[in-house]
Scaffold this motif. Structure first.
Motif, short mmCIF file in Angstrom:
data_model
loop_
_atom_site.label_atom_id
_atom_site.label_comp_id
_atom_site.label_asym_id
_atom_site.label_seq_id
_atom_site.Cartn_x
_atom_site.Cartn_y
_atom_site.Cartn_z
N THR A 1 -59.79 -43.74 15.19
CA THR A 1 -58.82 -44.16 16.19
C THR A 1 -57.43 -43.99 15.61
O THR A 1 -57.20 -44.24 14.42
N ALA A 2 -56.50 -43.56 16.44
CA ALA A 2 -55.12 -43.35 15.99
C ALA A 2 -54.18 -43.61 17.15
O ALA A 2 -54.53 -43.43 18.32
N PHE A 3 -52.97 -44.03 16.81
CA PHE A 3 -51.91 -44.20 17.80
C PHE A 3 -50.68 -43.46 17.31
O PHE A 3 -50.20 -43.70 16.19
N VAL B 1 -45.28 -45.75 25.51
CA VAL B 1 -44.66 -45.68 24.18
C VAL B 1 -45.43 -44.79 23.21
O VAL B 1 -45.16 -44.80 22.00
N GLY B 2 -46.38 -44.02 23.70
CA GLY B 2 -47.09 -43.14 22.78
C GLY B 2 -48.41 -42.66 23.34
O GLY B 2 -48.67 -42.71 24.55
N LEU B 3 -49.26 -42.22 22.43
CA LEU B 3 -50.56 -41.66 22.78
C LEU B 3 -51.62 -42.27 21.89
O LEU B 3 -51.47 -42.30 20.66
N GLY B 4 -52.67 -42.77 22.50
CA GLY B 4 -53.80 -43.30 21.75
C GLY B 4 -54.94 -42.30 21.71
O GLY B 4 -55.23 -41.63 22.71
N LEU B 5 -55.57 -42.18 20.54
CA LEU B 5 -56.69 -41.26 20.35
C LEU B 5 -57.89 -42.03 19.84
O LEU B 5 -57.76 -42.96 19.03
N ARG B 6 -59.06 -41.64 20.29
CA ARG B 6 -60.29 -42.20 19.75
C ARG B 6 -61.38 -41.12 19.84
O ARG B 6 -61.66 -40.60 20.92
N VAL B 7 -61.94 -40.80 18.70
CA VAL B 7 -63.05 -39.86 18.63
C VAL B 7 -64.22 -40.61 18.01
O VAL B 7 -64.15 -41.06 16.86
N VAL B 8 -65.29 -40.76 18.77
CA VAL B 8 -66.43 -41.56 18.32
C VAL B 8 -67.70 -40.74 18.53
O VAL B 8 -67.81 -39.97 19.49
N HIS C 1 -62.63 -34.71 2.85
CA HIS C 1 -61.24 -35.11 2.69
C HIS C 1 -60.42 -34.87 3.96
O HIS C 1 -59.20 -34.93 3.91
N GLY C 2 -61.09 -34.55 5.07
CA GLY C 2 -60.34 -34.32 6.30
C GLY C 2 -59.63 -35.55 6.79
O GLY C 2 -58.58 -35.47 7.43
N VAL C 3 -60.18 -36.73 6.50
CA VAL C 3 -59.54 -37.98 6.91
C VAL C 3 -58.18 -38.13 6.25
O VAL C 3 -57.24 -38.66 6.85
N LEU C 4 -58.05 -37.64 5.03
CA LEU C 4 -56.75 -37.70 4.35
C LEU C 4 -55.70 -36.92 5.13
O LEU C 4 -54.56 -37.37 5.28
N GLY C 5 -56.09 -35.74 5.61
CA GLY C 5 -55.15 -34.95 6.39
C GLY C 5 -54.76 -35.64 7.68
O GLY C 5 -53.58 -35.61 8.10
N MET C 6 -55.74 -36.28 8.34
CA MET C 6 -55.41 -37.00 9.57
C MET C 6 -54.44 -38.15 9.28
O MET C 6 -53.49 -38.38 10.04
N SER D 1 -50.08 -32.73 16.41
CA SER D 1 -50.83 -33.63 15.52
C SER D 1 -52.06 -34.19 16.22
O SER D 1 -53.13 -34.31 15.61
N ALA D 2 -51.91 -34.55 17.50
CA ALA D 2 -53.06 -35.07 18.24
C ALA D 2 -54.17 -34.01 18.33
O ALA D 2 -55.36 -34.32 18.14
N TYR D 3 -53.80 -32.78 18.59
CA TYR D 3 -54.78 -31.70 18.66
C TYR D 3 -55.49 -31.53 17.32
O TYR D 3 -56.73 -31.42 17.26
N ARG D 4 -54.73 -31.53 16.22
CA ARG D 4 -55.33 -31.34 14.91
C ARG D 4 -56.24 -32.51 14.53
O ARG D 4 -57.28 -32.32 13.90
N ILE D 5 -55.87 -33.72 14.90
CA ILE D 5 -56.70 -34.88 14.59
C ILE D 5 -58.03 -34.78 15.32
O ILE D 5 -59.10 -35.01 14.75
N VAL D 6 -58.00 -34.45 16.60
CA VAL D 6 -59.23 -34.29 17.36
C VAL D 6 -60.06 -33.14 16.77
O VAL D 6 -61.28 -33.25 16.62
N GLN D 7 -59.39 -32.06 16.42
CA GLN D 7 -60.10 -30.91 15.84
C GLN D 7 -60.82 -31.28 14.55
O GLN D 7 -62.00 -30.95 14.36
N GLU D 8 -60.14 -31.99 13.65
CA GLU D 8 -60.75 -32.37 12.38
C GLU D 8 -61.86 -33.39 12.58
O GLU D 8 -62.90 -33.34 11.92
N ALA D 9 -61.65 -34.34 13.51
CA ALA D 9 -62.68 -35.35 13.75
C ALA D 9 -63.96 -34.72 14.29
O ALA D 9 -65.07 -35.07 13.87
N LEU D 10 -63.82 -33.77 15.21
CA LEU D 10 -65.01 -33.10 15.74
C LEU D 10 -65.66 -32.22 14.69
O LEU D 10 -66.90 -32.08 14.65
N SER D 11 -64.85 -31.61 13.80
CA SER D 11 -65.43 -30.83 12.71
C SER D 11 -66.26 -31.71 11.79
O SER D 11 -67.34 -31.31 11.32
N ASN D 12 -65.77 -32.92 11.54
CA ASN D 12 -66.53 -33.85 10.70
C ASN D 12 -67.85 -34.24 11.36
O ASN D 12 -68.86 -34.43 10.68
N VAL D 13 -67.83 -34.39 12.68
CA VAL D 13 -69.07 -34.72 13.38
C VAL D 13 -70.08 -33.58 13.22
O VAL D 13 -71.27 -33.81 12.95
#
Length: 412
Positions: free
Chosen positions: A400-402, A348-355, A371-376, A318-330
């Motif tokens: 950003t996601a946790f 307790v987990g993994l934090g993600l931030r793509v800016v 609509h990629g944000v919906l998938g994330m 899921s983390a890989y897909r979120i980064v992939q979709e966020a960079l595609s949106n950029v």
């Protein structure tokens, strides 16, 4: 043909002619209300009613100024006000006013002018056929007065009929344009909702497909380990051997059911999953993803904090897909912008931030995107995490996601 026409006129203009049909206030989404201050919108909804009342008052005062008398003022005011509550009845009242003026007063043209105005107000709330029927009967009345009851003031009735026909046509042209716009807006909203729903379903299908791979892998390992375990221990007790056999049988049965229920998802012919044996990506493949987007012209940096460790396969996927979709949106929406991917490993987990920063040029239209944000969000919600997204102060955008990891999963 004539019978059906007469039946239509009888149904539209005679049946329940004086039925109560009040004029509804403006809808909350009306374009007119958008330009009115919010605090006054509850009163501005009644602007059509106020306009009719104001017009009636002006005409009555004008009649009073010309000394037309109380009867003439009533013949002007009553039909106009009735259009607010009983539109067809108001038209019949104006017809009655025409015949009344023939016998008691020289105001035939005034009565016809008010009659045309009443027709316009009724036409705004009726079907085109009703307006056509009212105009046709009005023309018959004008012809009757011109031929059989010539009185002072009927010379210009033909011109008045022509003007009324033009005005009614203009009313329906404006009404048709407004209804067309409303239909376009409604259809656009339905299409957007359907696109959002389809995007969510597609993303859930993708998630289900990936979960099938993950769960099937682990269930296969359980079945193999349960089958091999008795051979690794000498003099295995019969109870323990039977328990391993039961574990293996249950694992194989669960795997069979899983493939029966979710395996059909692979039959959709998606290009992204043409190879059913291809391993699902993890964060270990993130360097390759970043290299690909750099090759596409996106300047992207990666920052990793915390102790890097293997995470559950579903979290890494899921983390890989979120980064992939966020960079595609950029790439789609912020051409020329620089991006940064931040990974934060915590117990307790993994934090993600793509800016990303602001784009240096306008983005080309990207049909179907957005609509990629919906998938994330679907992926984050599936893991019980949290996600936020929105513009940054410098004109860029961030996601950003946790993704939480339970204590048992972290220990594993």
């Amino acid at each position: 043909m004539f019978k059906s026409a007469f039946d239509g006129i009888h149904r539209d203009l005679f049946t329940d002619a004086f039925a109560f049909r009040p004029l509804a206030p403006l809808a909350p989404g009306s374009r007119l209300l958008r330009v009115v201050p919010r605090g006054l919108r509850r009163y501005a909804r009644w602007l059509p009613h106020a306009a009719v009342v104001a017009l009636t008052v002006c005409l009555v005062f004008q009649a009073f100024a010309h000394s037309m008398g109380l009867a003439a003022m009533l013949l002007i005011g009553v039909p106009l006000l009735m259009t607010l509550v009983r539109p067809i009845g108001a038209w019949w009242c104006s017809v009655g006013a025409i015949f009344f003026t023939i016998t008691v007063g020289p105001w035939v043209e005034v009565a016809f002018s008010v009659h045309v105005l009443v027709m316009m107000l009724v036409a705004m709330r009726s079907r085109p056929r009703v307006a056509g029927e009212m105009w046709l009967l009005t023309a018959c009345i004008a012809a009757f007065l011109t031929v059989f009851r010539p009185v002072v003031g009927v010379d210009g009735l033909f011109e008045l009929l022509v003007v009324s026909a033009v005005l009614l046509f203009a009313v329906f042209a404006v009404r048709l344009l407004r209804e067309s716009r409303q239909q376009v807006v409604a259809q656009t909203a339905v299409t957007e909702a359907e696109r959002s729903r389809r995007t969510v379903l597609e993303e859930r299908t993708t998630i289900a497909r990936e979960l099938h791979d993950v769960v099937a892998h682990h269930m296969s390992v359980v079945a193999i380990q349960a089958e091999a375990a008795p051979y690794r221990v000498q003099d295995t007790p019969p109870e323990l051997a039977a328990a391993f056999v039961t574990i293996r049988e249950n694992a194989v049965a669960a795997l069979t059911e899983l493939r029966r229920v979710l395996g059909v998802i692979r039959s959709d012919g998606s290009d992204a999953f043409d190879d059913p044996e291809a391993p699902q990506p993890t964060l270990a493949a993130l360097d390759g993803l970043l290299a690909n987007v750099r090759g596409a012209g996106l300047a992207v940096d990666q920052v990793t904090t915390g102790v890097v460790r293997p995470l559950p396969q579903g979290v890494e996927l899921s983390a890989y897909r979120i980064v992939q979709e966020a960079l595609s949106n950029v790439l789609r929406h912020a051409p020329g912008a620089a991006a940064r991917v931040e990974l934060s490993y915590v117990p307790v987990g993994l934090g993600l931030r793509v800016v990303n920063g602001p784009p240096d040029r306008l983005a080309k239209p990207s049909p179907g995107a957005g609509h990629g944000v919906l998938g994330m969000r679907e992926r984050v919600a599936m893991l019980g995490g949290e996600m936020t997204d929105g513009p940054t102060g410098d004109g860029g955008y961030e996601v950003t996601a946790f993704l939480p990891v339970s204590v048992a999963e972290a220990a594993a």
